[in-house]
Design an enzyme around this catalytic site. Structure first.
Site, PDB file in Angstrom:
ATOM      1  N   ARG A   1       0.821  -1.233   0.000  1.00 61.47           N
ATOM      2  CA  ARG A   1       0.000   0.000   0.000  1.00 61.47           C
ATOM      3  C   ARG A   1       0.849   1.275   0.000  1.00 61.47           C
ATOM      4  O   ARG A   1       0.447   2.297   0.564  1.00 61.47           O
ATOM      5  CB  ARG A   1      -0.967   0.032   1.202  1.00 61.47           C
ATOM      6  CG  ARG A   1      -1.865  -1.160   1.321  1.00 61.47           C
ATOM      7  CD  ARG A   1      -2.956  -1.227   0.256  1.00 61.47           C
ATOM      8  NE  ARG A   1      -3.591  -2.512   0.326  1.00 61.47           N
ATOM      9  CZ  ARG A   1      -3.212  -3.571  -0.430  1.00 61.47           C
ATOM     10  NH1 ARG A   1      -2.265  -3.457  -1.339  1.00 61.47           N
ATOM     11  NH2 ARG A   1      -3.816  -4.727  -0.288  1.00 61.47           N
TER      12      ARG A   1
ATOM     13  N   SER B   1     -10.683  -1.050   4.309  1.00 65.40           N
ATOM     14  CA  SER B   1      -9.910  -1.433   5.492  1.00 65.40           C
ATOM     15  C   SER B   1      -9.236  -0.208   6.091  1.00 65.40           C
ATOM     16  O   SER B   1      -8.579   0.549   5.384  1.00 65.40           O
ATOM     17  CB  SER B   1      -8.834  -2.459   5.119  1.00 65.40           C
ATOM     18  OG  SER B   1      -9.450  -3.648   4.709  1.00 65.40           O
TER      19      SER B   1
ATOM     20  N   GLU C   1      -4.134   2.268   7.066  1.00 66.19           N
ATOM     21  CA  GLU C   1      -4.128   2.144   5.603  1.00 66.19           C
ATOM     22  C   GLU C   1      -4.852   3.361   5.012  1.00 66.19           C
ATOM     23  O   GLU C   1      -4.450   3.915   3.998  1.00 66.19           O
ATOM     24  CB  GLU C   1      -4.839   0.851   5.175  1.00 66.19           C
ATOM     25  CG  GLU C   1      -4.927   0.716   3.670  1.00 66.19           C
ATOM     26  CD  GLU C   1      -5.353  -0.677   3.215  1.00 66.19           C
ATOM     27  OE1 GLU C   1      -4.963  -1.667   3.860  1.00 66.19           O
ATOM     28  OE2 GLU C   1      -6.081  -0.751   2.212  1.00 66.19           O
TER      29      GLU C   1
HETATM   30  C1  LIG Z   1     -15.807  -0.468   0.189  1.00 66.70           C
HETATM   31  C2  LIG Z   1     -14.327  -0.236  -0.023  1.00 66.70           C
HETATM   32  C3  LIG Z   1     -13.493  -1.314  -0.276  1.00 66.70           C
HETATM   33  C4  LIG Z   1     -12.124  -1.118  -0.490  1.00 66.70           C
HETATM   34  N1  LIG Z   1     -11.341  -2.210  -0.725  1.00 66.70           N
HETATM   35  C5  LIG Z   1     -10.014  -2.028  -0.935  1.00 66.70           C
HETATM   36  C6  LIG Z   1      -9.165  -3.155  -1.196  1.00 66.70           C
HETATM   37  O1  LIG Z   1      -9.599  -4.303  -1.260  1.00 66.70           O
HETATM   38  N2  LIG Z   1      -7.844  -2.924  -1.398  1.00 66.70           N
HETATM   39  C7  LIG Z   1      -7.307  -1.648  -1.374  1.00 66.70           C
HETATM   40  O2  LIG Z   1      -6.099  -1.504  -1.601  1.00 66.70           O
HETATM   41  N3  LIG Z   1      -8.088  -0.582  -1.116  1.00 66.70           N
HETATM   42  C8  LIG Z   1      -9.417  -0.724  -0.899  1.00 66.70           C
HETATM   43  N4  LIG Z   1     -10.200   0.361  -0.623  1.00 66.70           N
HETATM   44  C9  LIG Z   1      -9.582   1.695  -0.477  1.00 66.70           C
HETATM   45  C10 LIG Z   1      -9.577   2.566  -1.751  1.00 66.70           C
HETATM   46  O3  LIG Z   1     -10.634   2.225  -2.599  1.00 66.70           O
HETATM   47  C11 LIG Z   1      -8.256   2.435  -2.521  1.00 66.70           C
HETATM   48  O4  LIG Z   1      -7.167   2.846  -1.716  1.00 66.70           O
HETATM   49  C12 LIG Z   1      -8.273   3.267  -3.807  1.00 66.70           C
HETATM   50  O5  LIG Z   1      -7.184   2.873  -4.610  1.00 66.70           O
HETATM   51  C13 LIG Z   1      -8.220   4.769  -3.574  1.00 66.70           C
HETATM   52  O6  LIG Z   1      -8.466   5.421  -4.818  1.00 66.70           O
HETATM   53  P1  LIG Z   1      -9.118   6.890  -4.869  1.00 66.70           P
HETATM   54  O7  LIG Z   1      -9.118   7.336  -6.273  1.00 66.70           O
HETATM   55  O8  LIG Z   1     -10.433   6.908  -4.203  1.00 66.70           O
HETATM   56  O9  LIG Z   1      -8.031   7.716  -4.049  1.00 66.70           O
HETATM   57  P2  LIG Z   1      -8.283   8.763  -2.862  1.00 66.70           P
HETATM   58  O10 LIG Z   1      -8.980   8.090  -1.748  1.00 66.70           O
HETATM   59  O11 LIG Z   1      -8.889   9.989  -3.394  1.00 66.70           O
HETATM   60  O12 LIG Z   1      -6.778   9.070  -2.445  1.00 66.70           O
HETATM   61  C14 LIG Z   1      -5.998   8.081  -1.800  1.00 66.70           C
HETATM   62  C15 LIG Z   1      -4.535   8.550  -1.835  1.00 66.70           C
HETATM   63  O13 LIG Z   1      -4.082   8.545  -3.185  1.00 66.70           O
HETATM   64  C16 LIG Z   1      -3.616   9.834  -3.579  1.00 66.70           C
HETATM   65  N5  LIG Z   1      -4.047  10.023  -4.973  1.00 66.70           N
HETATM   66  C17 LIG Z   1      -5.284   9.844  -5.495  1.00 66.70           C
HETATM   67  N6  LIG Z   1      -5.273  10.072  -6.818  1.00 66.70           N
HETATM   68  C18 LIG Z   1      -3.992  10.418  -7.144  1.00 66.70           C
HETATM   69  C19 LIG Z   1      -3.337  10.797  -8.359  1.00 66.70           C
HETATM   70  N7  LIG Z   1      -3.971  10.855  -9.545  1.00 66.70           N
HETATM   71  N8  LIG Z   1      -2.017  11.086  -8.291  1.00 66.70           N
HETATM   72  C20 LIG Z   1      -1.332  11.039  -7.126  1.00 66.70           C
HETATM   73  N9  LIG Z   1      -1.901  10.704  -5.947  1.00 66.70           N
HETATM   74  C21 LIG Z   1      -3.214  10.393  -5.965  1.00 66.70           C
HETATM   75  C22 LIG Z   1      -4.285  10.819  -2.613  1.00 66.70           C
HETATM   76  O14 LIG Z   1      -3.497  11.976  -2.444  1.00 66.70           O
HETATM   77  C23 LIG Z   1      -4.349   9.980  -1.336  1.00 66.70           C
HETATM   78  O15 LIG Z   1      -3.130  10.053  -0.625  1.00 66.70           O
HETATM   79  C24 LIG Z   1     -11.580   0.191  -0.425  1.00 66.70           C
HETATM   80  C25 LIG Z   1     -12.422   1.280  -0.166  1.00 66.70           C
HETATM   81  C26 LIG Z   1     -13.781   1.077   0.025  1.00 66.70           C
HETATM   82  C27 LIG Z   1     -14.678   2.258   0.279  1.00 66.70           C
END
Ligand SMILES: Cc1cc2nc3c(=O)[nH]c(=O)nc-3n(C[C@H](O)[C@H](O)[C@H](O)COP(=O)(O)OP(=O)(O)OC[C@H]3O[C@@H](n4cnc5c(N)ncnc54)[C@H](O)[C@@H]3O)c2cc1C
Length: 307
Positions: free
Chosen positions: A178, A228, A299
């Site tokens: 992660r 998580s 996380e």
């Molecule tokens: C129901 C549910 C289930 C999930 N299951 C999992 C799972 O199984 N495994 C897992 O790993 N995660 C899981 N997640 C967490 C999440 O979905 C992931 O971490 C996802 O990859 C975050 O993407 P996001 O676009 O929403 O990023 P955000 O939440 O908006 O940002 C997360 C981080 O990434 C950075 N970021 C976002 N976009 C960019 C970009 N374009 N460039 C640089 N930095 C950026 C942000 O600054 C921040 O630090 C889950 C979440 C939910 C709600």
């Protein structure tokens, strides 16, 4: 004091002021964001970076907010939001059964998994059911026990605070559990090239379907959450198990609760604010430390100001 309205005359994308972050995070908590900018394209990102440098402004990067908890004091600097933009996808090449697919950072991971599953492109199945954007998945090296984004990444293109655009191969990205060492909090991922294997459509579809069903049965998907909350500690022990053994399942602080279905999910039962979620995180860390001596690591990403 910087006048964020000025940004409107510099960029082409959307600039929204005083935006409630509870509407832009899957946890549905958080204060207001002073200035949220959605770029039209990569040139627009470069204009934004120039402006922020000239204005002496820091910025934060947001994908679709599915891993973010924003404190009640909100985000006082500009946020650049990649959801809803840079969301195109194209096959760059195909040879000997390997398909190289470039996905924009704003492409929803769910859309990418659906496309691959319908086209018989294998490799990305472990991401089935993970919400968020490709950029967020790269920054977080999102994944499951079955694999993570790094397994299919061939290269990532990102823009740094200096305005330099870089393209790194997978080995230069420094992916870990992660984490991604090559990206700082001001790096903006704009696209990624994924290397996928062309295979039988039905096989990929069956795998994706099974993973989606397993998530629906084991995760509280009907409630707002950010997935998580804690990473699994080294050594194979699961965070949910440690939380359960420490008696955290079902424990709540006002509207925030450790899910009954999956103890490593904190859910918003309707009225939680960020402070409730953060207090519950602290309580979980403390109880697990007392019970098993393990120090849980977050996380989820907490940003924003204290009130
Ligand atoms: C129901 C549910 C289930 C999930 N299951 C999992 C799972 O199984 N495994 C897992 O790993 N995660 C899981 N997640 C967490 C999440 O979905 C992931 O971490 C996802 O990859 C975050 O993407 P996001 O676009 O929403 O990023 P955000 O939440 O908006 O940002 C997360 C981080 O990434 C950075 N970021 C976002 N976009 C960019 C970009 N374009 N460039 C640089 N930095 C950026 C942000 O600054 C921040 O630090 C889950 C979440 C939910 C709600």
């Amino acid at each position: 004091m910087v006048d964020f309205n000025e940004l409107r005359s510099v960029v082409r994308g959307k600039v929204a002021l005083d935006v409630p972050m509870s509407r832009h995070t899957s946890m549905k908590v958080g204060g207001r964001c002073a200035c949220m900018f959605t770029p039209e394209d990569t040139d627009d990102i470069l204009r934004f970076i120039d402006w922020s440098r000239d204005a002496g402004q820091k910025y934060v990067v947001i994908g679709s907010g599915t891993n973010l908890i924003v404190r009640e004091g909100g985000i006082r600097c500009p946020a650049i939001r990649i959801k809803g933009t840079l969301d195109s996808m194209e096959i760059e090449s195909e040879d000997s059964g390997t398909v190289r697919l470039r996905a924009g950072a704003g492409m929803p991971v769910a859309g990418l998994v659906k496309y691959c599953s319908d086209s018989g492109l294998s490799g990305i199945e472990p991401l089935a059911g993970i919400p968020g954007t490709v950029g967020g998945a790269v920054f977080m090296n999102a994944g499951t026990g079955g694999g993570s984004v790094e397994d299919v990444i061939e290269a990532v293109t990102f823009i740094e605070r200096s305005g330099r655009t870089k393209t790194y191969g997978r080995d230069e990205m420094g992916f870990g559990y992660r984490t991604c060492r090559a990206l700082s909090t001001s790096s903006i991922v704009v696209s990624a090239v994924l290397a996928l294997k062309r295979t039988d459509i039905k096989r990929v579809q069956r795998k994706v379907e099974a993973l989606l069903q397993s998530r629906a049965a084991t995760q509280p998907l009907g409630y707002p959450s950010c997935g998580s909350i804690f990473k699994n500690p080294a050594g194979g022990v699961k965070a949910w198990k440690l939380l359960e053994e420490a008696g955290m399942r079902g424990v709540r602080i006002r509207g925030a609760m450790y899910s009954e279905l999956h103890s490593n999910f904190i859910v918003n039962t309707g009225s939680a604010v960020a402070a409730d979620v953060i207090a519950l995180i602290d309580a979980g860390i403390e109880k697990v430390r007392e019970k098993s001596g393990v120090r849980l690591e977050l996380e989820a990403v907490i940003i924003g100001e204290e009130v």
